[in-house]
Scaffold this motif. Structure first.
Motif, PDB file in Angstrom:
ATOM      1  N   THR A   1       0.825  -1.208   0.000  1.00 49.14           N
ATOM      2  CA  THR A   1       0.000   0.000   0.000  1.00 49.14           C
ATOM      3  C   THR A   1       0.857   1.255   0.000  1.00 49.14           C
ATOM      4  N   LEU A   2       1.890   1.272   0.835  1.00 49.41           N
ATOM      5  CA  LEU A   2       2.784   2.425   0.890  1.00 49.41           C
ATOM      6  C   LEU A   2       3.455   2.655  -0.461  1.00 49.41           C
ATOM      7  N   THR A   3       3.858   1.571  -1.106  1.00 49.69           N
ATOM      8  CA  THR A   3       4.495   1.686  -2.425  1.00 49.69           C
ATOM      9  C   THR A   3       3.529   2.306  -3.436  1.00 49.69           C
ATOM     10  N   LYS A   4       2.279   1.837  -3.428  1.00 52.91           N
ATOM     11  CA  LYS A   4       1.271   2.402  -4.334  1.00 52.91           C
ATOM     12  C   LYS A   4       1.039   3.885  -4.052  1.00 52.91           C
ATOM     13  N   GLY A   5       1.219   4.270  -2.782  1.00 50.43           N
ATOM     14  CA  GLY A   5       1.012   5.663  -2.394  1.00 50.43           C
ATOM     15  C   GLY A   5       2.205   6.559  -2.643  1.00 50.43           C
ATOM     16  N   GLY A   6       3.253   6.017  -3.241  1.00 50.12           N
ATOM     17  CA  GLY A   6       4.409   6.832  -3.606  1.00 50.12           C
ATOM     18  C   GLY A   6       5.533   6.857  -2.594  1.00 50.12           C
ATOM     19  N   ILE A   7       5.524   5.909  -1.648  1.00 54.52           N
ATOM     20  CA  ILE A   7       6.595   5.816  -0.650  1.00 54.52           C
ATOM     21  C   ILE A   7       7.619   4.776  -1.119  1.00 54.52           C
ATOM     22  N   ALA A   8       8.890   5.144  -1.121  1.00 56.26           N
ATOM     23  CA  ALA A   8       9.953   4.190  -1.453  1.00 56.26           C
ATOM     24  C   ALA A   8      10.247   3.345  -0.216  1.00 56.26           C
ATOM     25  N   VAL A   9       9.962   2.060  -0.312  1.00 58.06           N
ATOM     26  CA  VAL A   9      10.073   1.155   0.839  1.00 58.06           C
ATOM     27  C   VAL A   9      11.306   0.275   0.697  1.00 58.06           C
ATOM     28  N   GLU A  10      12.000   0.070   1.815  1.00 62.08           N
ATOM     29  CA  GLU A  10      13.104  -0.892   1.854  1.00 62.08           C
ATOM     30  C   GLU A  10      13.042  -1.652   3.170  1.00 62.08           C
ATOM     31  N   TRP A  11      13.260  -2.966   3.085  1.00 64.37           N
ATOM     32  CA  TRP A  11      13.312  -3.840   4.271  1.00 64.37           C
ATOM     33  C   TRP A  11      14.769  -4.219   4.511  1.00 64.37           C
ATOM     34  N   ARG A  12      15.279  -3.913   5.705  1.00 68.02           N
ATOM     35  CA  ARG A  12      16.644  -4.283   6.089  1.00 68.02           C
ATOM     36  C   ARG A  12      16.552  -5.276   7.236  1.00 68.02           C
ATOM     37  N   ASP A  13      17.160  -6.449   7.053  1.00 65.86           N
ATOM     38  CA  ASP A  13      16.912  -7.558   7.968  1.00 65.86           C
ATOM     39  C   ASP A  13      18.182  -8.062   8.653  1.00 65.86           C
ATOM     40  N   ASN A  14      18.146  -8.107   9.981  1.00 66.70           N
ATOM     41  CA  ASN A  14      19.192  -8.756  10.754  1.00 66.70           C
ATOM     42  C   ASN A  14      18.585  -9.881  11.589  1.00 66.70           C
ATOM     43  N   ASN A  15      17.581 -10.517  11.023  1.00 64.11           N
ATOM     44  CA  ASN A  15      16.895 -11.599  11.706  1.00 64.11           C
ATOM     45  C   ASN A  15      16.764 -12.759  10.723  1.00 64.11           C
ATOM     46  N   SER A  16      15.688 -13.477  10.800  1.00 60.67           N
ATOM     47  CA  SER A  16      15.523 -14.684   9.979  1.00 60.67           C
ATOM     48  C   SER A  16      14.707 -14.440   8.728  1.00 60.67           C
ATOM     49  N   GLY A  17      14.609 -13.179   8.288  1.00 61.21           N
ATOM     50  CA  GLY A  17      13.887 -12.879   7.069  1.00 61.21           C
ATOM     51  C   GLY A  17      12.546 -12.222   7.343  1.00 61.21           C
ATOM     52  N   CYS A  18      11.862 -11.854   6.274  1.00 58.73           N
ATOM     53  CA  CYS A  18      10.638 -11.048   6.400  1.00 58.73           C
ATOM     54  C   CYS A  18       9.364 -11.874   6.335  1.00 58.73           C
ATOM     55  N   LYS A  19       9.462 -13.185   6.301  1.00 60.27           N
ATOM     56  CA  LYS A  19       8.272 -14.061   6.267  1.00 60.27           C
ATOM     57  C   LYS A  19       7.345 -13.738   5.090  1.00 60.27           C
ATOM     58  N   GLY A  20       7.953 -13.330   3.967  1.00 58.20           N
ATOM     59  CA  GLY A  20       7.188 -13.050   2.758  1.00 58.20           C
ATOM     60  C   GLY A  20       6.637 -11.643   2.671  1.00 58.20           C
ATOM     61  N   ILE A  21       6.734 -10.879   3.746  1.00 62.19           N
ATOM     62  CA  ILE A  21       6.160  -9.530   3.766  1.00 62.19           C
ATOM     63  C   ILE A  21       6.831  -8.625   2.732  1.00 62.19           C
ATOM     64  N   CYS A  22       8.146  -8.786   2.570  1.00 64.38           N
ATOM     65  CA  CYS A  22       8.908  -7.888   1.700  1.00 64.38           C
ATOM     66  C   CYS A  22       9.079  -8.432   0.295  1.00 64.38           C
ATOM     67  N   ALA A  23       8.228  -9.373  -0.104  1.00 61.74           N
ATOM     68  CA  ALA A  23       8.395 -10.046  -1.395  1.00 61.74           C
ATOM     69  C   ALA A  23       8.370  -9.096  -2.580  1.00 61.74           C
ATOM     70  N   ARG A  24       7.697  -7.961  -2.444  1.00 59.29           N
ATOM     71  CA  ARG A  24       7.518  -7.072  -3.587  1.00 59.29           C
ATOM     72  C   ARG A  24       8.175  -5.704  -3.385  1.00 59.29           C
ATOM     73  N   VAL A  25       9.085  -5.619  -2.423  1.00 54.49           N
ATOM     74  CA  VAL A  25       9.837  -4.369  -2.198  1.00 54.49           C
ATOM     75  C   VAL A  25      11.321  -4.717  -2.079  1.00 54.49           C
ATOM     76  N   PRO A  26      12.205  -3.746  -2.295  1.00 58.34           N
ATOM     77  CA  PRO A  26      13.633  -4.017  -2.106  1.00 58.34           C
ATOM     78  C   PRO A  26      13.907  -4.482  -0.678  1.00 58.34           C
ATOM     79  N   ALA A  27      14.702  -5.534  -0.551  1.00 56.22           N
ATOM     80  CA  ALA A  27      15.002  -6.101   0.763  1.00 56.22           C
ATOM     81  C   ALA A  27      16.470  -6.476   0.838  1.00 56.22           C
ATOM     82  N   VAL A  28      17.077  -6.192   1.958  1.00 52.78           N
ATOM     83  CA  VAL A  28      18.499  -6.444   2.160  1.00 52.78           C
ATOM     84  C   VAL A  28      18.690  -7.261   3.422  1.00 52.78           C
ATOM     85  N   ALA A  29      19.330  -8.409   3.294  1.00 50.68           N
ATOM     86  CA  ALA A  29      19.714  -9.216   4.447  1.00 50.68           C
ATOM     87  C   ALA A  29      21.137  -8.838   4.836  1.00 50.68           C
ATOM     88  N   MET A  30      21.317  -8.400   6.065  1.00 50.22           N
ATOM     89  CA  MET A  30      22.633  -7.950   6.509  1.00 50.22           C
ATOM     90  C   MET A  30      23.587  -9.136   6.610  1.00 50.22           C
TER      91      MET A  30
END
Length: 340
Positions: free
Chosen positions: A108-137
């Protein structure tokens, strides 16, 4: 840094309907939100929320930091709470199976014009970040912050400022911590943060005293305090160029020996308060508060009201002035503090 592979998006159900956004005032600075998802942090061990030990020495000195005393989690495990936060379904309706193929808050945020990024230092995003840029540290980012198969949470800050300023648009950064994940509490903080001693230094908690376990756990909270204060400091430094917001909420709590219980994951309706009562912190730059005409006294008045993970989805959308078919203003924590 490693790019996370996207989960399959076949048969994606779009629940957004029409996504609309109120245009920001003419001449406004770009919006920058840090949504920090903590791991296994319980409210009972945050000094800011009443703990008798000095677990929040740095955050205690941050001005205009808003606290929420009665925040509860959607579940008692990351596998439940994390996708629940972003689904908008709420705890009563949420099931992992019915959230996997639905659009979520990040879509929804992406559709609204917000640039979203997921940065992960855990076990992943559980599929939440499937359609946005995501970085595993990864260890190669900042080797001094990593040992063996894990990294300390400060690694989430590595390259973060540059990634923001290289893209001077409205942004949301999700920062997913390893936080206080047990049972290896002593591995969640650098040696220099071993303030409470002696500590339990084994995953066999039965081999340690309750005091040793609690000392190690409180050291993880004290390190989280350090990391969160660094994040707010970064936002303060960027506030001349962005209107900035910081939200921190843990995914669930933890039992560390109370009534003979350890760790988390108890069935929700039988789970002790220690596993479901979680910390939530909010900080907003002066520029953002002026932009939205938010009065500090109003936000402070919300401190003791009962909120939950159910509120996060709607509150973030409200902060960004975005609405979809799922947005519920009654669940938007700050709605009451924004003029109509």
């Amino acid at each position: 840094m490693k790019q996370e592979s996207a989960a399959p998006t076949t048969q994606l159900i779009d629940v957004d309907g029409k996504v609309s956004r109120v245009p920001p005032p003419l001449g406004s600075k770009p919006l920058l939100i840090f949504l920090v998802i903590g791991e296994t942090a319980r409210a009972a061990d945050f000094e800011l929320l009443g703990h008798v030990r000095p677990t929040n020495p740095k955050l205690s000195g941050v001005g205009d930091l808003y606290l929420f005393n009665e925040m509860s989690s959607c579940g008692t495990s990351t596998a439940i709470s994390l996708p629940c936060i972003f689904s908008g379904l709420g705890r009563e309706k949420f099931e992992v199976a019915n959230a996997t193929n639905r659009t979520n808050l990040l879509d929804t945020l992406t559709k609204g014009g917000i640039a979203v990024e997921w940065r992960d230092n855990n076990s992943g995003c559980k599929g939440i970040c499937a359609r946005v840029p995501a970085v595993a540290m990864q260890a190669e980012v900042t080797p001094l912050l990593c040992q063996e198969d894990y990294c300390h949470d400060e690694i989430l800050l590595s390259g973060l400022s540059k990634s923001i300023t290289d893209n001077p648009v409205d942004q949301l950064k999700v920062l997913h911590q390893i936080g206080s994940h047990g049972p290896a509490y002593w591995r969640r903080y650098p040696a220099s943060f071993e303030y409470f001693k002696p500590t339990c230094r084994t995953t066999n908690l039965g081999a340690c005293s309750l005091d040793e376990i609690h000392n190690a756990y409180d050291n993880t909270v004290r390190y989280t305090d350090h990391v969160l204060s660094k994040m707010i400091e970064m936002l303060q430094d960027l506030s001349d160029r962005y209107d900035t917001v910081f939200i921190y909420v843990s995914d669930h709590g933890e039992s560390i020996g109370e009534n003979g219980l350890y760790l988390h994951g108890a069935p929700y309706y039988f789970a002790p308060d220690m596993q479901t009562r979680i910390p939530m912190l909010l900080w907003m730059s002066e520029g953002y508060r002026q932009r939205k005409n938010i009065q500090s006294s109003c936000v402070q008045s919300l401190r003791n009201l009962p909120f939950s993970h159910d509120n996060i989805y709607h509150t973030v959308l409200g902060m960004a002035d975005i609405k979809n078919a799922f947005y519920n203003s009654t669940l938007d924590i700050l709605k009451v503090c924004r003029p109509l």
